[in-house]
Design a protein around this motif. Structure first.
Motif, mmCIF file in Angstrom:
data_model
loop_
_atom_site.group_PDB
_atom_site.id
_atom_site.type_symbol
_atom_site.label_atom_id
_atom_site.label_comp_id
_atom_site.label_asym_id
_atom_site.label_seq_id
_atom_site.Cartn_x
_atom_site.Cartn_y
_atom_site.Cartn_z
ATOM 1 N N ASP A 145 -37.108 -35.498 -12.102
ATOM 2 C CA ASP A 145 -37.419 -35.166 -13.241
ATOM 3 C C ASP A 145 -38.979 -35.472 -13.003
ATOM 4 O O ASP A 145 -39.631 -35.886 -12.103
ATOM 5 C CB ASP A 145 -37.149 -36.436 -14.351
ATOM 6 N N TYR A 146 -39.789 -34.823 -14.072
ATOM 7 C CA TYR A 146 -41.383 -35.031 -13.993
ATOM 8 C C TYR A 146 -41.555 -36.403 -14.684
ATOM 9 O O TYR A 146 -41.137 -37.209 -15.472
ATOM 10 C CB TYR A 146 -42.023 -34.120 -15.103
ATOM 11 N N VAL A 147 -42.719 -37.141 -13.963
ATOM 12 C CA VAL A 147 -43.381 -38.136 -14.422
ATOM 13 C C VAL A 147 -44.814 -38.056 -14.708
ATOM 14 O O VAL A 147 -45.405 -37.130 -14.004
ATOM 15 C CB VAL A 147 -42.991 -39.352 -13.425
ATOM 16 N N ALA A 148 -45.158 -38.870 -15.813
ATOM 17 C CA ALA A 148 -46.725 -38.600 -16.424
ATOM 18 C C ALA A 148 -47.010 -40.042 -16.590
ATOM 19 O O ALA A 148 -46.353 -40.869 -17.045
ATOM 20 C CB ALA A 148 -46.547 -37.754 -17.174
ATOM 21 N N ARG A 149 -48.437 -40.068 -16.793
ATOM 22 C CA ARG A 149 -49.273 -41.300 -17.249
ATOM 23 C C ARG A 149 -50.392 -40.858 -17.795
ATOM 24 O O ARG A 149 -51.175 -40.128 -17.126
ATOM 25 C CB ARG A 149 -49.252 -42.476 -15.908
ATOM 26 N N ILE A 150 -50.839 -41.621 -18.770
ATOM 27 C CA ILE A 150 -52.048 -41.604 -19.476
ATOM 28 C C ILE A 150 -52.534 -42.992 -19.834
ATOM 29 O O ILE A 150 -51.856 -43.742 -20.319
ATOM 30 C CB ILE A 150 -52.201 -40.666 -20.939
ATOM 31 N N ALA A 151 -53.634 -43.337 -19.071
ATOM 32 C CA ALA A 151 -54.268 -44.629 -19.234
ATOM 33 C C ALA A 151 -55.595 -44.778 -19.665
ATOM 34 O O ALA A 151 -56.667 -43.963 -19.090
ATOM 35 C CB ALA A 151 -54.187 -45.552 -18.014
ATOM 36 N N TYR A 152 -55.830 -45.530 -20.701
ATOM 37 C CA TYR A 152 -57.329 -45.609 -21.123
ATOM 38 C C TYR A 152 -57.863 -46.994 -21.249
ATOM 39 O O TYR A 152 -57.380 -47.800 -21.734
ATOM 40 C CB TYR A 152 -57.389 -45.069 -22.616
ATOM 41 N N TYR A 158 -59.648 -54.528 -22.408
ATOM 42 C CA TYR A 158 -58.690 -53.737 -23.199
ATOM 43 C C TYR A 158 -58.087 -52.715 -22.238
ATOM 44 O O TYR A 158 -58.995 -51.734 -21.718
ATOM 45 C CB TYR A 158 -59.129 -53.428 -24.675
ATOM 46 N N SER A 159 -56.992 -52.607 -22.299
ATOM 47 C CA SER A 159 -56.426 -51.125 -21.807
ATOM 48 C C SER A 159 -55.011 -50.746 -22.579
ATOM 49 O O SER A 159 -54.433 -51.438 -22.924
ATOM 50 C CB SER A 159 -55.900 -51.537 -20.249
ATOM 51 N N PHE A 160 -54.918 -49.447 -22.601
ATOM 52 C CA PHE A 160 -53.655 -48.571 -23.221
ATOM 53 C C PHE A 160 -53.261 -47.966 -22.226
ATOM 54 O O PHE A 160 -53.969 -46.999 -21.725
ATOM 55 C CB PHE A 160 -54.392 -47.857 -24.556
ATOM 56 N N THR A 161 -52.182 -47.983 -22.231
ATOM 57 C CA THR A 161 -51.322 -46.892 -21.049
ATOM 58 C C THR A 161 -49.980 -46.388 -21.782
ATOM 59 O O THR A 161 -49.312 -47.140 -22.296
ATOM 60 C CB THR A 161 -50.808 -47.759 -19.846
ATOM 61 N N PHE A 176 -39.734 -43.568 -22.027
ATOM 62 C CA PHE A 176 -41.120 -43.498 -22.590
ATOM 63 C C PHE A 176 -41.515 -44.864 -22.872
ATOM 64 O O PHE A 176 -40.836 -45.710 -23.391
ATOM 65 C CB PHE A 176 -41.359 -42.773 -24.046
ATOM 66 N N GLU A 177 -42.794 -45.128 -22.609
ATOM 67 C CA GLU A 177 -43.398 -46.592 -22.676
ATOM 68 C C GLU A 177 -44.779 -46.263 -23.096
ATOM 69 O O GLU A 177 -45.635 -45.464 -22.720
ATOM 70 C CB GLU A 177 -43.449 -47.316 -21.357
ATOM 71 N N ALA A 178 -45.320 -47.218 -24.015
ATOM 72 C CA ALA A 178 -46.584 -47.201 -24.513
ATOM 73 C C ALA A 178 -47.135 -48.841 -24.595
ATOM 74 O O ALA A 178 -46.415 -49.869 -25.006
ATOM 75 C CB ALA A 178 -46.708 -46.878 -25.840
ATOM 76 N N GLU A 179 -48.242 -49.004 -23.903
ATOM 77 C CA GLU A 179 -48.471 -50.469 -23.869
ATOM 78 C C GLU A 179 -49.829 -50.641 -23.984
ATOM 79 O O GLU A 179 -50.753 -50.002 -23.515
ATOM 80 C CB GLU A 179 -48.329 -51.047 -22.215
ATOM 81 N N ALA A 180 -50.114 -51.844 -24.758
ATOM 82 C CA ALA A 180 -51.341 -52.197 -25.100
ATOM 83 C C ALA A 180 -52.036 -53.785 -24.218
ATOM 84 O O ALA A 180 -50.806 -54.500 -24.689
ATOM 85 C CB ALA A 180 -51.835 -52.392 -26.608
ATOM 86 N N ARG A 181 -53.030 -53.881 -23.694
ATOM 87 C CA ARG A 181 -53.070 -55.213 -23.006
ATOM 88 C C ARG A 181 -54.357 -55.468 -23.067
ATOM 89 O O ARG A 181 -55.407 -54.709 -23.157
ATOM 90 C CB ARG A 181 -52.846 -55.033 -21.425
ATOM 91 N N ALA A 182 -54.751 -56.860 -23.491
ATOM 92 C CA ALA A 182 -55.969 -57.593 -23.345
ATOM 93 C C ALA A 182 -56.128 -58.678 -22.466
ATOM 94 O O ALA A 182 -55.268 -59.590 -22.573
ATOM 95 C CB ALA A 182 -56.394 -57.887 -24.870
ATOM 96 N N SER A 188 -54.053 -63.781 -21.203
ATOM 97 C CA SER A 188 -53.955 -62.208 -21.421
ATOM 98 C C SER A 188 -52.736 -62.116 -22.369
ATOM 99 O O SER A 188 -51.963 -63.060 -22.670
ATOM 100 C CB SER A 188 -53.538 -61.476 -20.320
ATOM 101 N N VAL A 189 -52.925 -61.064 -23.182
ATOM 102 C CA VAL A 189 -51.586 -60.823 -24.082
ATOM 103 C C VAL A 189 -51.467 -59.180 -23.837
ATOM 104 O O VAL A 189 -52.355 -58.527 -23.764
ATOM 105 C CB VAL A 189 -52.223 -60.973 -25.752
#
Length: 198
Positions: A145-152, A158-161, A176-182, A188-189
């Protein structure tokens, strides 16, 4: 890594008193674009790993390699099993492209897209064992399968992935995963949303 420089890898893993030798070659060639607002690097990556077939695959107890998640974090891992009771065998190629933009005022965006190919020999991920580790993992077919990631990350706090695994034939989203981190000085949360196929 320097542009055009190949990396030679040699590793060994013990499986029930046996040695699994592996020889690999990884090649990266980054293209860098500098603008007044920041720097963008686009990096094609190719990796080939050659080793013998996994001995007694699926017939020995598997206690510490029952968890297997194929995603962007282990696309270029030499052995994608989580423990020593199962060790990947045969020949495999992992390919992908990674792009990173670093902004001068701070912050970055990173994206990765790739796939893995079983070149020859026994595909360890297609072998049934008592825990069925590897089956329906996205690695149990000749073309994964294809794997992909976008992280900002707008800054250091702060980070969003988001990351996903897409079916090789239909492009259906399997994970599918979406994560927000501080991250702060002493604590950290984070918050994670996940949607996974059975």
């Amino acid at each position: 890594d320097q542009p055009g420089v190949s990396n030679y890898t040699h590793t060994g893993a013990t499986q029930v008193g046996r040695i699994m030798p592996a020889v690999g070659l990884e090649y990266r060639y980054p293209f860098i674009n500098v603008q007044p607002w920041g720097t963008t690097t686009v990096e094609p990556i190719a990796q080939v790993i050659i080793r013998p077939n996994e001995q007694h695959a699926g017939s020995l107890p598997n206690e510490d390699a029952q968890s297997l998640t194929f995603d962007d974090t282990n696309l270029f891992s030499v052995n994608k099993f989580s423990g020593w009771d199962r060790v990947e065998g045969g020949g495999r190629a992992n390919v992908g492209v990674q792009a990173t933009t670093q902004f001068d005022h701070g912050g970055s965006i990173n994206a990765l897209f790739g796939q893995s190919y079983q070149l020859f020999g026994l595909n360890s991920y297609a072998v049934q064992d008592l825990a069925n580790t590897g089956l329906s993992s996205g690695l149990d077919t000749p073309r994964s399968d294809y794997v992909a990631r976008i992280a900002y990350s707008p800054n250091k706090t702060y980070s969003f992935t988001t990351r996903a695994r897409l079916d090789e034939a239909t492009a259906e989203v399997k994970r599918f995963e979406a994560e927000a981190r501080a991250n702060f000085d002493r604590w950290s949360v984070s918050m994670l949303y996940g949607n996974y196929a059975p």
